[in-house]
Enzyme design. Structure first.
Site, PDB file in Angstrom:
ATOM      1  CD  GLU A  56      14.752  -1.727 -15.890  1.00  0.00           C
ATOM      2  OE1 GLU A  56      14.692  -0.518 -16.188  1.00  0.00           O
ATOM      3  OE2 GLU A  56      15.487  -2.170 -14.987  1.00  0.00           O
ATOM      4  CD  GLU A  77      14.515   0.375 -19.463  1.00  0.00           C
ATOM      5  OE1 GLU A  77      15.102   0.515 -18.383  1.00  0.00           O
ATOM      6  OE2 GLU A  77      13.393  -0.155 -19.540  1.00  0.00           O
TER       7      GLU A  77
END
Length: 271
Positions: free
Chosen positions: A173, A223
């Site tokens: 991420e 996300e």
């Protein structure tokens, strides 16, 4: 100045891991994982493959609580919600396993698997130590989240390699351009978090801004802050193949029905 929430979480996570090691040393945990691997008929299902072949790519998240919202759905049971996600058509499931800040536990992954969940499962936690990778593998995860903001480049490289040794995929991420060098480590999937983990300010434009800066062929995941089917359709055109959705689903009385409705709208936009 408000304390950075991510710094607080990571500082606690390092303490928590040491407490876990005192109760169960890594050598003992590793033997348990080794026994599990030997007993398995096949490795965990691939999250990357599931997303790349899916027409919608929804990663439905089981999240009962967050630092910014407090309790979202305290009574939710992982085995019921995740099986509902599976039946509704999710491509994969994300399960929060951090207890202090998100009200989760590794037992949620185990419970979901024992109830019959066969979809790939993302172990959603703040991984800072290889010990947590063994925990993830033991409870039944398919993939782990590594957050660039939590780790040095060398730490991330080491954890990514160790995860692969344990047959776990990695969703790496990032949040901004300053973290794109982590993508050179060639994770299985690269996630762009639209929520700043320090301030919790959310802006889906972050995914659109970073899309073209991620390598072609990379399994890209957007996300946080996603609830609009038009947004998903636009992100797919920008090359994203995974869409992690949690709060929008979990705040509903019946998360699986919320997901089913969203999927119908997404499919209509993409047809």
């Amino acid at each position: 100045m408000k304390k950075d929430v991510l710094e607080e979480i990571v500082a606690w996570k390092r303490v928590e891991v040491e407490q876990c090691k005192a109760i169960m040393p890594l050598s003992v945990l590793a033997r348990q994982v080794e026994s599990k691997v030997v007993a398995e008929a096949q490795p965990p299902p691939s999250m990357r493959e599931a997303l790349m072949r899916s027409a919608t790519g929804i990663i439905a998240e089981f999240k009962r609580k967050s630092p910014s919202k407090g309790w979202i759905n305290e009574a939710a049971r992982p085995e019921q919600v995740t099986l509902g996600y599976q039946q509704a058509g999710a491509s994969a499931v994300s399960i929060l396993t951090d207890e202090r800040f998100f009200g989760g536990t590794d037992g949620f992954v185990t419970a979901a698997r024992e109830a019959g969940l066969t979809l790939p499962v993302l172990y959603k936690n703040f991984v800072v130590d290889e010990y947590q990778l063994f925990q993830a593998r033991l409870c039944g995860a398919s993939a782990v989240l590594l957050i660039a903001a939590d780790l040095t480049l060398d730490e991330c490289r080491t954890l990514l390699g160790r995860a692969h040794d344990l047959q776990l995929e990695v969703l790496l991420e990032v949040h901004g351009e300053n973290e794109l060098d982590y993508v050179d480590l060639q994770p299985d999937m690269c996630g762009v978090n639209n929520r700043h983990l320090g301030t919790f300010v959310t802006d889906v434009a972050n995914s659109f801004r970073l899309a073209a800066q991620l390598p072609e062929g990379m399994c890209k995941v957007s996300e946080s802050g996603i609830s609009n089917p038009d947004t998903v359709a636009r992100l797919r055109k920008e090359g994203f193949r995974g869409f992690l959705i949690g709060e929008f689903l979990m705040k509903a009385a019946q998360p699986e029905q919320q997901l089913a409705g969203l999927l119908r709208q997404i499919e209509a936009r993409l047809s």
